[in-house]
Design a protein around this motif. Structure first.
Motif, PDB file in Angstrom:
ATOM      1  N   UNK A  32     -27.374  46.098 106.536  1.00 17.98           N
ATOM      2  CA  UNK A  32     -27.049  44.876 107.317  1.00 17.98           C
ATOM      3  C   UNK A  32     -26.135  44.853 107.551  1.00 17.98           C
ATOM      4  N   UNK A  34     -22.791  41.693 108.280  1.00 18.81           N
ATOM      5  CA  UNK A  34     -22.813  40.520 109.199  1.00 18.81           C
ATOM      6  C   UNK A  34     -21.096  39.705 109.136  1.00 18.81           C
ATOM      7  N   UNK A  36     -18.526  36.719 109.378  1.00 20.70           N
ATOM      8  CA  UNK A  36     -18.736  35.252 109.153  1.00 20.70           C
ATOM      9  C   UNK A  36     -17.469  34.722 109.750  1.00 20.70           C
ATOM     10  N   UNK A  38     -14.864  31.765 108.688  1.00 18.52           N
ATOM     11  CA  UNK A  38     -14.260  30.791 107.471  1.00 18.52           C
ATOM     12  C   UNK A  38     -13.754  29.822 107.700  1.00 18.52           C
ATOM     13  N   UNK A  44     -18.805  29.579 104.636  1.00 17.28           N
ATOM     14  CA  UNK A  44     -18.785  30.539 105.986  1.00 17.28           C
ATOM     15  C   UNK A  44     -20.167  29.685 106.687  1.00 17.28           C
ATOM     16  N   UNK A  51     -27.243  46.031 113.132  1.00 21.67           N
ATOM     17  CA  UNK A  51     -28.326  46.885 111.833  1.00 21.67           C
ATOM     18  C   UNK A  51     -28.069  48.137 112.265  1.00 21.67           C
ATOM     19  N   UNK A  88     -14.905  36.739 107.545  1.00 18.34           N
ATOM     20  CA  UNK A  88     -15.229  37.660 105.980  1.00 18.34           C
ATOM     21  C   UNK A  88     -16.727  38.928 106.779  1.00 18.34           C
ATOM     22  N   UNK A  93     -27.056  45.099 101.225  1.00 20.69           N
ATOM     23  CA  UNK A  93     -27.368  46.733 100.169  1.00 20.69           C
ATOM     24  C   UNK A  93     -28.957  46.968 100.573  1.00 20.69           C
ATOM     25  N   UNK A  98     -32.290  40.724 100.403  1.00 25.40           N
ATOM     26  CA  UNK A  98     -30.951  40.487 100.844  1.00 25.40           C
ATOM     27  C   UNK A  98     -29.701  40.506 100.258  1.00 25.40           C
ATOM     28  N   UNK A  99     -29.093  40.542  99.488  1.00 26.23           N
ATOM     29  CA  UNK A  99     -28.096  40.397  98.306  1.00 26.23           C
ATOM     30  C   UNK A  99     -27.065  40.846  99.281  1.00 26.23           C
ATOM     31  N   UNK A 100     -26.188  40.578  99.780  1.00 26.04           N
ATOM     32  CA  UNK A 100     -24.578  40.612 100.199  1.00 26.04           C
ATOM     33  C   UNK A 100     -24.131  40.831  99.571  1.00 26.04           C
ATOM     34  N   UNK A 102     -19.428  41.015 100.089  1.00 23.55           N
ATOM     35  CA  UNK A 102     -18.454  40.525 100.883  1.00 23.55           C
ATOM     36  C   UNK A 102     -17.318  41.033 100.940  1.00 23.55           C
ATOM     37  N   UNK A 103     -16.319  41.357 101.849  1.00 20.21           N
ATOM     38  CA  UNK A 103     -15.056  41.516 101.155  1.00 20.21           C
ATOM     39  C   UNK A 103     -14.559  40.145 101.432  1.00 20.21           C
ATOM     40  N   UNK A 104     -13.152  40.251 101.202  1.00 20.82           N
ATOM     41  CA  UNK A 104     -12.021  39.167 100.833  1.00 20.82           C
ATOM     42  C   UNK A 104     -11.697  38.755 101.553  1.00 20.82           C
TER      43      UNK A 104
ATOM     44  N   UNK B  34     -29.610  32.210  96.410  1.00 28.32           N
ATOM     45  CA  UNK B  34     -28.261  33.067  95.616  1.00 28.32           C
ATOM     46  C   UNK B  34     -27.609  32.272  95.052  1.00 28.32           C
ATOM     47  N   UNK B  43     -13.038  37.605  98.251  1.00 33.54           N
ATOM     48  CA  UNK B  43     -14.377  36.996  99.029  1.00 33.54           C
ATOM     49  C   UNK B  43     -14.991  36.522  97.591  1.00 33.54           C
TER      50      UNK B  43
END
Lengths: 112, 111
Positions: A32, A34, A36, A38, A44, A51, A88, A93, A98-100, A102-104, B34, B43
């Motif tokens: 998945x 996404x 965002x 911010x 965010x 998907x 973002x 994973x 639902x662990x995500x 994130x990029x910077x 979380x 990030x």
């Protein structure tokens, strides 16, 4: 190699133009994806989720996913000054919960 | 829909002091919860996640800990803060398959 990579920017576009934001990820099992937005000092907010390979459109936003290339992008049409924010990219994973990751983030500046 | 509450909103603490950040969830039961941290210009980094009361998984070894004493309460703690603990702490609640709710965040500055 970072798990999710984005160009930090800033990406500067004129009002009314198309802004193109890119993201690559390293985990081929990612399920998945996404995008965002911010604003400075704020949480965010989800713009788009995608998907499956291809394009997904929602108003002025289009998300594009290419799992073979491990690449996801966000296009913002008719960019407005209010779109100026950090965008973002996050990847879910494989393995659940639902662990995500994130990029910077990429900072977008839309100038009048 | 859910509402995520976090407090305090901002916090300034000296190095070596303890920390307790609280997150509570309204409008749902048994969410996945979380803790993420966002350092300045960076990030979001996943710190802990919980799938139920008393169930905590740590993603990054550090001087922080988390607890979930109630279904809709998630607490982030430290016995001794480091300068590197400064950042924006976000509590996130998710529902299958991928619905996410973000709290308003806590801005922590360690001096």
């Amino acid at each position: 190699q970072k798990e999710v990579e984005q160009n930090s920017g800033p990406l500067s576009v004129p009002e009314g133009a198309i802004a193109s934001l890119n993201c690559t990820y390293s985990d081929r099992g990612s399920q998945s994806f996404f995008w965002y937005r911010q604003y400075s000092g704020k949480s965010p907010e989800l713009i788009m989720s995608i998907y499956s390979n291809g394009d997904k459109e929602d108003g002025r936003f289009t998300a594009q996913l290419n799992k073979a290339s491990q690449y996801v992008s966000l296009l913002i049409r008719d960019s407005q000054p209010s779109d100026s924010a950090t965008y973002l990219c996050a990847v879910g994973r494989s393995g659940g919960y639902n662990k995500l990751i994130f990029g910077a983030g990429t900072r977008l500046a839309v100038h009048p | 829909s859910q509402t995520i509450h976090q407090w305090p909103a901002t916090l300034v603490q000296p190095v070596g002091s303890p920390l307790s950040l609280e997150c509570t969830v309204e409008g749902t039961s048994n969410p996945n919860l979380y803790w993420y941290r966002q350092a300045a210009g960076r990030g979001l980094q996943l710190l802990f996640y919980s799938v139920g009361i008393g169930q905590i998984s740590s993603e990054v070894p550090q001087n922080l800990s988390a607890s979930r004493p109630q279904d809709r309460q998630f607490i982030l703690s430290s016995k001794k803060l480091l300068l590197s603990d400064s950042g924006f702490y976000l509590c996130v609640s998710t529902l299958p398959p991928d619905t996410q709710y973000f709290g308003p965040g806590t801005r922590l500055t360690v001096l």
